[in-house]
Design a protein around this motif. Structure first.
Motif, PDB file in Angstrom:
ATOM      1  N   GLY A 202       0.906  -1.003  -0.363  1.00 21.09           N
ATOM      2  CA  GLY A 202      -0.161  -0.291   0.128  1.00 21.09           C
ATOM      3  C   GLY A 202       1.069   1.118   0.297  1.00 21.09           C
ATOM      4  O   GLY A 202       1.790   1.261   0.010  1.00 21.09           O
ATOM      5  N   GLU A 203       0.257   2.279  -0.463  1.00 16.83           N
ATOM      6  CA  GLU A 203       1.334   3.659  -0.210  1.00 16.83           C
ATOM      7  C   GLU A 203       1.460   3.773   1.129  1.00 16.83           C
ATOM      8  O   GLU A 203       1.139   3.468   2.138  1.00 16.83           O
ATOM      9  N   GLY A 204       2.615   4.400   1.194  1.00 19.03           N
ATOM     10  CA  GLY A 204       3.341   4.931   2.560  1.00 19.03           C
ATOM     11  C   GLY A 204       4.077   3.659   3.035  1.00 19.03           C
ATOM     12  O   GLY A 204       4.532   3.873   4.360  1.00 19.03           O
ATOM     13  N   ASP A 205       3.928   2.163   2.360  1.00 19.85           N
ATOM     14  CA  ASP A 205       3.848   0.898   2.828  1.00 19.85           C
ATOM     15  C   ASP A 205       6.119   1.495   4.013  1.00 19.85           C
ATOM     16  O   ASP A 205       6.088   0.862   5.065  1.00 19.85           O
ATOM     17  N   SER A 206       6.520   1.274   2.486  1.00 23.96           N
ATOM     18  CA  SER A 206       7.646   1.304   3.104  1.00 23.96           C
ATOM     19  C   SER A 206       8.088   2.476   4.662  1.00 23.96           C
ATOM     20  O   SER A 206       8.951   2.171   5.464  1.00 23.96           O
ATOM     21  N   LEU A 207       8.047   3.021   4.290  1.00 19.52           N
ATOM     22  CA  LEU A 207       7.797   4.847   5.592  1.00 19.52           C
ATOM     23  C   LEU A 207       7.633   4.000   6.694  1.00 19.52           C
ATOM     24  O   LEU A 207       8.327   4.748   7.831  1.00 19.52           O
ATOM     25  N   GLU A 208       6.724   3.694   7.292  1.00 20.07           N
ATOM     26  CA  GLU A 208       4.777   3.533   7.982  1.00 20.07           C
ATOM     27  C   GLU A 208       6.175   2.021   8.356  1.00 20.07           C
ATOM     28  O   GLU A 208       6.757   2.086   9.790  1.00 20.07           O
ATOM     29  N   ARG A 209       6.641   0.971   7.209  1.00 17.74           N
ATOM     30  CA  ARG A 209       7.474   0.365   7.944  1.00 17.74           C
ATOM     31  C   ARG A 209       8.683   0.312   8.757  1.00 17.74           C
ATOM     32  O   ARG A 209       9.109  -0.036   9.838  1.00 17.74           O
ATOM     33  N   TYR A 210      10.162   1.268   7.375  1.00 15.67           N
ATOM     34  CA  TYR A 210      10.891   1.582   8.360  1.00 15.67           C
ATOM     35  C   TYR A 210      11.220   2.976   9.251  1.00 15.67           C
ATOM     36  O   TYR A 210      12.018   2.521   9.393  1.00 15.67           O
ATOM     37  N   GLY A 211      10.353   3.733   9.021  1.00 18.65           N
ATOM     38  CA  GLY A 211      10.194   5.166   9.193  1.00 18.65           C
ATOM     39  C   GLY A 211       9.508   5.856  10.621  1.00 18.65           C
ATOM     40  O   GLY A 211      10.054   6.577  10.649  1.00 18.65           O
ATOM     41  N   SER A 212       9.468   4.599  11.291  1.00 19.77           N
ATOM     42  CA  SER A 212       8.674   4.853  12.521  1.00 19.77           C
ATOM     43  C   SER A 212       9.005   4.535  13.723  1.00 19.77           C
ATOM     44  O   SER A 212       8.560   4.606  14.698  1.00 19.77           O
ATOM     45  N   GLY A 213      10.208   4.451  13.725  1.00 21.13           N
ATOM     46  CA  GLY A 213      11.183   4.186  15.526  1.00 21.13           C
ATOM     47  C   GLY A 213      11.219   2.422  15.430  1.00 21.13           C
ATOM     48  O   GLY A 213      11.174   1.966  16.683  1.00 21.13           O
ATOM     49  N   VAL A 214      10.642   1.904  14.475  1.00 20.89           N
ATOM     50  CA  VAL A 214      10.269   0.928  14.354  1.00 20.89           C
ATOM     51  C   VAL A 214      10.658  -0.271  13.779  1.00 20.89           C
ATOM     52  O   VAL A 214      10.828   0.038  12.700  1.00 20.89           O
ATOM     53  N   LEU A 215      11.213  -1.768  14.013  1.00 18.97           N
ATOM     54  CA  LEU A 215      11.592  -2.210  12.905  1.00 18.97           C
ATOM     55  C   LEU A 215      10.815  -3.855  12.463  1.00 18.97           C
ATOM     56  O   LEU A 215      10.718  -4.390  13.290  1.00 18.97           O
ATOM     57  N   PRO A 216      10.122  -3.989  11.422  1.00 15.27           N
ATOM     58  CA  PRO A 216       9.591  -5.334  11.497  1.00 15.27           C
ATOM     59  C   PRO A 216      10.755  -6.876  11.564  1.00 15.27           C
ATOM     60  O   PRO A 216      12.245  -6.408  11.745  1.00 15.27           O
ATOM     61  N   ASP A 217      10.643  -7.734  12.182  1.00 13.37           N
ATOM     62  CA  ASP A 217      11.892  -8.706  12.122  1.00 13.37           C
ATOM     63  C   ASP A 217      12.317  -9.169  10.847  1.00 13.37           C
ATOM     64  O   ASP A 217      11.345  -8.742   9.781  1.00 13.37           O
ATOM     65  N   GLY A 218      13.069  -9.803  10.614  1.00 12.41           N
ATOM     66  CA  GLY A 218      13.967  -9.276   9.558  1.00 12.41           C
ATOM     67  C   GLY A 218      13.688  -8.779   8.597  1.00 12.41           C
ATOM     68  O   GLY A 218      14.542  -8.710   7.675  1.00 12.41           O
ATOM     69  N   ALA A 219      14.267  -7.514   9.200  1.00 14.59           N
ATOM     70  CA  ALA A 219      15.264  -6.140   8.688  1.00 14.59           C
ATOM     71  C   ALA A 219      16.085  -6.044   7.746  1.00 14.59           C
ATOM     72  O   ALA A 219      16.704  -6.402   8.821  1.00 14.59           O
TER      73      ALA A 219
END
Ligand SMILES: [Fe+2]
Length: 359
Positions: A202-219
């Motif tokens: 979705g729109e803005g997916d990577s910014l939300e996922r990586y640019g929010s002070g948390v990182l998804p498992d397996g970053a």
């Protein structure tokens, strides 16, 4: 040796002394046949005491750029051109497809309803959005809607395509490391059968996922570039406001942030480094130079920049370039925002980057 031969040799040596230049030139001609050349004739040019750029400073007015770019819309379709781009050529490097020795810059136009088909290449690219609203760049399955001031990455070998479902022409600045890739003679590229990528995120997916002070498992910690596709102006601009309010204003660069890889803090791309800076109303920057040639875009406001001994007046969406190791200083006639990009990450990786503030 006979007396006559000895005399002849002696007079030959004397002639050589008197005609050293001719002797040397004859020698250079002889060694040239063996693909060799004398370093001592060019040493001072090859190993300089300080950098001397082939580039010159220049500014492109957006009013001219837009008018001429829209004319290109009548001349060639995006499909025919593959990418409808006008190169911003450094005036000292005409015909070399570059704005500095290491970087390419161009203005891309995509008209309503057009699609620039999916392809990928070794050269990394960034887009800085100038004019229009609602066109998109799709990168690695994420579709990023483009708004003025957005900073969009299409990293090395990432599939990307553009489209404009809006009702208005869309213009943005492209900067690519193409001259550097071609310096290394490592250019690969390929086209895909389909015109557009399937966009699963979705729109803005990577910014939300990586640019929010948390990182998804397996970053992907080993990734050499940022996983963020679109650093939106809507997210970055308010940070400049915070810096301004708290007085975090650099005397040379203003209130400035660097576009970073959120996983490890390094540059967003390994070859090109970008900043966004706010110059408060009335800002008079200190003179500065660095070994990376700087490409600037005025995202907001009005002002001037002295580059070397020339002054360039700029307004919204004007693009200008400061050559490597050339002093520049900014003056803001009103509150302004400048985007800038250079090859600094490459120079830093090699340990050759230098800077100097006024003395
Ligand atoms: Fe491309």
């Amino acid at each position: 040796m006979s007396v006559a031969v000895a005399k002849q040799a002696k007079s030959g040596k004397a002639d050589a002394k008197h005609n050293l230049k001719a002797v040397r030139e004859a020698y250079y001609d002889r060694i040239a046949k063996y693909d060799m050349a004398p370093l001592w004739e060019v040493l001072k040019d090859v190993v300089r005491s300080e950098p001397r750029s082939k580039c010159v400073p220049q500014l492109w007015k957006f009013a001219d750029v837009k008018r001429l770019m829209l004319e290109a819309g009548d001349v060639i379709s995006t499909e025919e051109a593959e990418r409808r781009v006008l190169v911003l050529e450094n005036p000292a490097l005409h015909g070399q497809c570059r704005i500095t020795n290491s970087l390419f810059a161009g203005i891309q136009l995509i008209l309503p309803g057009e699609v620039a088909p999916v392809h990928r290449h070794v050269a990394s690219a960034i887009r800085f959005v100038l004019d229009g609203e609602g066109a998109y760049t799709a990168v690695e399955g994420e579709r990023a809607s483009m708004s003025p001031g957005d900073f969009i990455l299409t990293p090395n070998w990432a599939p990307h395509d553009h489209g404009n479902p809006s009702g208005k022409p869309m213009l943005w600045l492209d900067v690519l490391d193409v001259p550097t890739i071609n310096h290394f003679e490592t250019s690969f590229s390929e086209h895909f059968d389909e015109k557009m990528q399937n966009t699963s995120r979705g729109e803005g997916d990577s910014l939300e996922r990586y640019g929010s002070g948390v990182l998804p498992d397996g970053a992907p910690v080993q990734l050499k570039r940022s996983p963020v596709i679109n650093y939106t102006y809507a997210r970055t601009r308010p940070i400049l406001e915070r810096l301004k309010k708290s007085g975090d204003i650099d005397k040379r660069h203003g209130a400035r942030v660097r576009y970073a890889n959120p996983i490890n803090g390094s540059w967003a791309l390994p070859t090109m480094g970008a900043h966004l800076a706010l110059l408060p109303d009335g800002f008079k920057g200190e003179s500065y130079r660095s070994t990376d040639g700087m490409i600037f875009v005025c995202a907001e406001g009005k002002g001037s920049t002295k580059i070397g001994d020339k002054v360039f007046e700029w307004g919204q969406n004007d693009v200008f370039v400061a050559p490597p190791w050339t002093r520049y200083s900014h003056i803001a006639a009103k509150e302004s925002v400048l985007f800038s990009i250079s090859d600094r990450p490459m120079q830093e990786a090699l340990g050759i980057w230098r800077e100097e503030t006024a003395h």
